[in-house]
Design a protein around this motif. Structure first.
Motif, PDB file in Angstrom:
ATOM      1  N   LYS A 246       0.827  -1.202   0.000  1.00  0.00           N
ATOM      2  CA  LYS A 246       0.000   0.000   0.000  1.00  0.00           C
ATOM      3  C   LYS A 246       0.865   1.258   0.000  1.00  0.00           C
ATOM      4  O   LYS A 246       0.494   2.288  -0.547  1.00  0.00           O
ATOM      5  CB  LYS A 246      -0.916  -0.002   1.233  1.00  0.00           C
ATOM      6  CG  LYS A 246      -1.764   1.262   1.398  1.00  0.00           C
ATOM      7  CD  LYS A 246      -2.755   1.440   0.270  1.00  0.00           C
ATOM      8  CE  LYS A 246      -3.621   2.674   0.503  1.00  0.00           C
ATOM      9  NZ  LYS A 246      -4.538   2.948  -0.621  1.00  0.00           N
ATOM     10  N   THR A 266       2.142   6.351  -2.020  1.00  0.00           N
ATOM     11  CA  THR A 266       0.994   5.554  -1.588  1.00  0.00           C
ATOM     12  C   THR A 266       0.175   5.136  -2.799  1.00  0.00           C
ATOM     13  O   THR A 266      -0.069   5.938  -3.708  1.00  0.00           O
ATOM     14  CB  THR A 266       0.098   6.356  -0.626  1.00  0.00           C
ATOM     15  OG1 THR A 266       0.895   6.790   0.479  1.00  0.00           O
ATOM     16  CG2 THR A 266      -1.048   5.505  -0.113  1.00  0.00           C
ATOM     17  N   ASP A 268      -2.935   4.332  -5.064  1.00  0.00           N
ATOM     18  CA  ASP A 268      -4.301   4.829  -5.189  1.00  0.00           C
ATOM     19  C   ASP A 268      -5.186   3.745  -5.787  1.00  0.00           C
ATOM     20  O   ASP A 268      -4.718   2.766  -6.358  1.00  0.00           O
ATOM     21  CB  ASP A 268      -4.341   6.065  -6.093  1.00  0.00           C
ATOM     22  CG  ASP A 268      -3.489   7.196  -5.548  1.00  0.00           C
ATOM     23  OD1 ASP A 268      -3.536   7.409  -4.326  1.00  0.00           O
ATOM     24  OD2 ASP A 268      -2.790   7.843  -6.342  1.00  0.00           O
ATOM     25  N   LYS A 269      -6.485   3.952  -5.681  1.00  0.00           N
ATOM     26  CA  LYS A 269      -7.411   3.051  -6.366  1.00  0.00           C
ATOM     27  C   LYS A 269      -7.274   3.278  -7.867  1.00  0.00           C
ATOM     28  O   LYS A 269      -6.967   4.370  -8.324  1.00  0.00           O
ATOM     29  CB  LYS A 269      -8.855   3.299  -5.914  1.00  0.00           C
ATOM     30  CG  LYS A 269      -9.101   2.903  -4.459  1.00  0.00           C
ATOM     31  CD  LYS A 269     -10.566   2.968  -4.125  1.00  0.00           C
ATOM     32  CE  LYS A 269     -10.800   2.618  -2.657  1.00  0.00           C
ATOM     33  NZ  LYS A 269     -10.391   1.250  -2.358  1.00  0.00           N
ATOM     34  N   PRO A 275      -9.836  -1.901  -5.512  1.00  0.00           N
ATOM     35  CA  PRO A 275      -8.730  -1.604  -4.599  1.00  0.00           C
ATOM     36  C   PRO A 275      -7.392  -2.024  -5.184  1.00  0.00           C
ATOM     37  O   PRO A 275      -7.302  -2.923  -6.021  1.00  0.00           O
ATOM     38  CB  PRO A 275      -9.082  -2.413  -3.348  1.00  0.00           C
ATOM     39  CG  PRO A 275      -9.954  -3.517  -3.838  1.00  0.00           C
ATOM     40  CD  PRO A 275     -10.747  -2.928  -4.971  1.00  0.00           C
ATOM     41  N   SER A 276      -6.352  -1.348  -4.706  1.00  0.00           N
ATOM     42  CA  SER A 276      -4.998  -1.728  -5.089  1.00  0.00           C
ATOM     43  C   SER A 276      -4.610  -3.011  -4.359  1.00  0.00           C
ATOM     44  O   SER A 276      -5.325  -3.482  -3.462  1.00  0.00           O
ATOM     45  CB  SER A 276      -4.018  -0.614  -4.724  1.00  0.00           C
ATOM     46  OG  SER A 276      -3.926  -0.495  -3.312  1.00  0.00           O
ATOM     47  N   ASP A 279      -4.438  -2.381  -0.701  1.00  0.00           N
ATOM     48  CA  ASP A 279      -5.763  -2.335  -0.075  1.00  0.00           C
ATOM     49  C   ASP A 279      -6.282  -3.744   0.212  1.00  0.00           C
ATOM     50  O   ASP A 279      -6.866  -4.018   1.262  1.00  0.00           O
ATOM     51  CB  ASP A 279      -6.758  -1.600  -0.973  1.00  0.00           C
ATOM     52  CG  ASP A 279      -6.462  -0.113  -1.068  1.00  0.00           C
ATOM     53  OD1 ASP A 279      -5.974   0.447  -0.075  1.00  0.00           O
ATOM     54  OD2 ASP A 279      -6.703   0.474  -2.133  1.00  0.00           O
ATOM     55  N   ALA A 282      -4.543  -5.163   3.217  1.00  0.00           N
ATOM     56  CA  ALA A 282      -5.044  -4.546   4.446  1.00  0.00           C
ATOM     57  C   ALA A 282      -6.407  -5.110   4.835  1.00  0.00           C
ATOM     58  O   ALA A 282      -6.669  -5.406   6.007  1.00  0.00           O
ATOM     59  CB  ALA A 282      -5.131  -3.032   4.265  1.00  0.00           C
ATOM     60  N   GLN A 283      -7.290  -5.289   3.841  1.00  0.00           N
ATOM     61  CA  GLN A 283      -8.635  -5.786   4.119  1.00  0.00           C
ATOM     62  C   GLN A 283      -8.618  -7.261   4.518  1.00  0.00           C
ATOM     63  O   GLN A 283      -9.351  -7.685   5.416  1.00  0.00           O
ATOM     64  CB  GLN A 283      -9.521  -5.585   2.884  1.00  0.00           C
ATOM     65  CG  GLN A 283      -9.791  -4.105   2.563  1.00  0.00           C
ATOM     66  CD  GLN A 283     -10.406  -3.922   1.196  1.00  0.00           C
ATOM     67  OE1 GLN A 283     -10.737  -4.886   0.499  1.00  0.00           O
ATOM     68  NE2 GLN A 283     -10.555  -2.666   0.775  1.00  0.00           N
ATOM     69  N   THR A 288      -0.567  -3.351   7.329  1.00  0.00           N
ATOM     70  CA  THR A 288      -0.429  -2.032   6.723  1.00  0.00           C
ATOM     71  C   THR A 288       0.225  -2.086   5.347  1.00  0.00           C
ATOM     72  O   THR A 288       0.114  -1.144   4.572  1.00  0.00           O
ATOM     73  CB  THR A 288       0.408  -1.109   7.632  1.00  0.00           C
ATOM     74  OG1 THR A 288       1.653  -1.750   7.935  1.00  0.00           O
ATOM     75  CG2 THR A 288      -0.345  -0.822   8.924  1.00  0.00           C
ATOM     76  N   THR A 315       2.773  -2.107  -8.304  1.00  0.00           N
ATOM     77  CA  THR A 315       1.328  -2.055  -8.541  1.00  0.00           C
ATOM     78  C   THR A 315       0.969  -2.468  -9.963  1.00  0.00           C
ATOM     79  O   THR A 315      -0.068  -3.088 -10.191  1.00  0.00           O
ATOM     80  CB  THR A 315       0.775  -0.652  -8.258  1.00  0.00           C
ATOM     81  OG1 THR A 315       1.491   0.318  -9.045  1.00  0.00           O
ATOM     82  CG2 THR A 315       0.915  -0.301  -6.789  1.00  0.00           C
TER      83      THR A 315
END
Length: 375
Positions: A246, A266, A268-269, A275-276, A279, A282-283, A288, A315
């Motif tokens: 992230k 950072t 981004d979407k 989500p990246s 993300d 994290a979910q 983190t 990414t």
């Protein structure tokens, strides 16, 4: 061979063909020297030298113990290292085919085996490879990005196609590097600054080749449309969460101020608002997803740019794929494909990073590598 359906990039692809010109002209080597080939392949990629390969059969004269053209002329002098080569592929005769690469011969190989006739395998590269032959200092001080790239283009007698909003003043530390590395450095620096992926490549031309230097094309811009079961022969997508983050931090030290330097980028979407990779981590795992690396940097600005560059590399690797279609000479790096018929998860527009055009006894096909960028 025919592409069908409304998404076809071309309407009548009945007679695939390829042709090779050796020497300074544009005459097919079959017409000029009577030489044929069993296969020819062209590899093209962003920010990398283009490459070609082809095989010449039935050229060895057993009685004379050497290679000759059908007219009896020695073959090897025609295939001298550094000889210019132009490869076209497409449909119909040479006049209707597309010039894919203009390069030079850099490798000749063959094999003398028991019970087999030796064939000549010829390989070569485009002008970007010539840019690696010398190293020099590249000192830029308050110079426009376009002028810096144009100096390289002029040095190799190629045209420049420069587009996108670029800085009027850039500064790069002097460094011993070749011109290809320098172009990568310039593209990398402004990629981090603008958050646009800048890339470059050579487009072969009828007169002079062109160095194209610009921001990455939006995958949704004028894509070639391919449908599985019709003109998309195969597609292998790959979603890999393994190296996703992230946030990327570059940690350095300011020797003058005696304080830490922290560069931050950072994710981004991105595509379709999903989500990246960071993300998702994290979910799913409550982490983190921060990657930290120590680097030798002189300022926070330099560290931020480096962090953004490293984050973009990760990414853009979240969703990748490789596919194959019938021969499409217009399918090139820095173009786009819109794939359908492969499920909602994968139906999308993709950015083309590499293509391999191959013509042989089975016809003409194009393989391609794609990314679905998050940013």
């Amino acid at each position: 061979m025919l592409l069908t359906g409304p998404t076809s990039a071309q309407n009548s692809l009945y007679v695939p063909g390829a042709s090779i010109a050796i020497g300074g002209g544009d005459v097919d080597m079959r017409e000029q020297h009577g030489l044929d080939f069993t296969q020819v392949e062209v590899d093209l990629a962003v920010s990398m030298p283009g490459a070609f390969r082809f095989t010449i059969p039935h050229a060895f004269d057993v009685q004379k113990s050497d290679f000759f053209t059908p007219s009896g002329k020695p073959l090897m002098p025609l295939l001298g290292l550094g000889q210019p080569v132009r490869v076209k592929m497409g449909y119909g005769d040479r006049a209707g085919q597309t010039l894919l690469i203009s390069g030079f011969i850099n490798q000749i190989s063959t094999s003398f085996a028991e019970g087999g006739a030796p064939e000549i395998e010829v390989s070569g590269l485009d002008i970007l490879q010539v840019m690696t032959f010398d190293t020099t200092e590249h000192r830029l001080q308050d110079k426009s990005m376009r002028d810096a790239v144009n100096e390289v283009a002029r040095a190799y007698s190629v045209n420049l196609d420069f587009s996108g909003t670029a800085p009027e003043s850039i500064t790069l530390d002097a460094n011993l590097q070749n011109d290809l590395e320098f172009l990568r450095k310039v593209a990398e620096q402004y990629t981090a600054k603008s958050k646009q992926k800048w890339e470059f490549f050579i487009r072969a031309g009828s007169g002079r080749d062109t160095l194209v230097f610009r921001p990455r094309t939006d995958p949704k811009t004028s894509p070639v449309e391919l449908h599985w079961g019709s003109d998309l022969i195969s597609f292998k997508p790959d979603i890999d969460l393994g190296k996703q983050v992230k946030r990327f931090e570059i940690l350095g030290w300011d020797e003058v101020k005696k304080e830490k330097i922290v560069g931050v980028a950072t994710a981004d979407k991105g595509n379709k608002g999903e989500p990246s990779g960071g993300d998702i981590i994290a979910q799913a795992f409550g982490r983190t997803a921060v990657r930290r690396e120590r680097r030798a940097v002189k300022s926070k600005d330099e560290a931020d740019k480096m962090a953004q560059t490293e984050l973009d590399k990760l990414t853009n690797n979240l969703m990748k794929g490789e596919g194959e279609t019938f021969g499409l000479p217009d399918l090139l790096p820095d173009t786009s494909v819109k794939l359908s018929g492969i499920g909602n998860q994968f139906n999308n527009c993709y950015y083309v990073t590499k293509t391999t055009h191959r013509y042989d006894g089975a016809g003409y096909r194009t393989k391609f590598s794609v990314e679905r960028p998050v940013s």
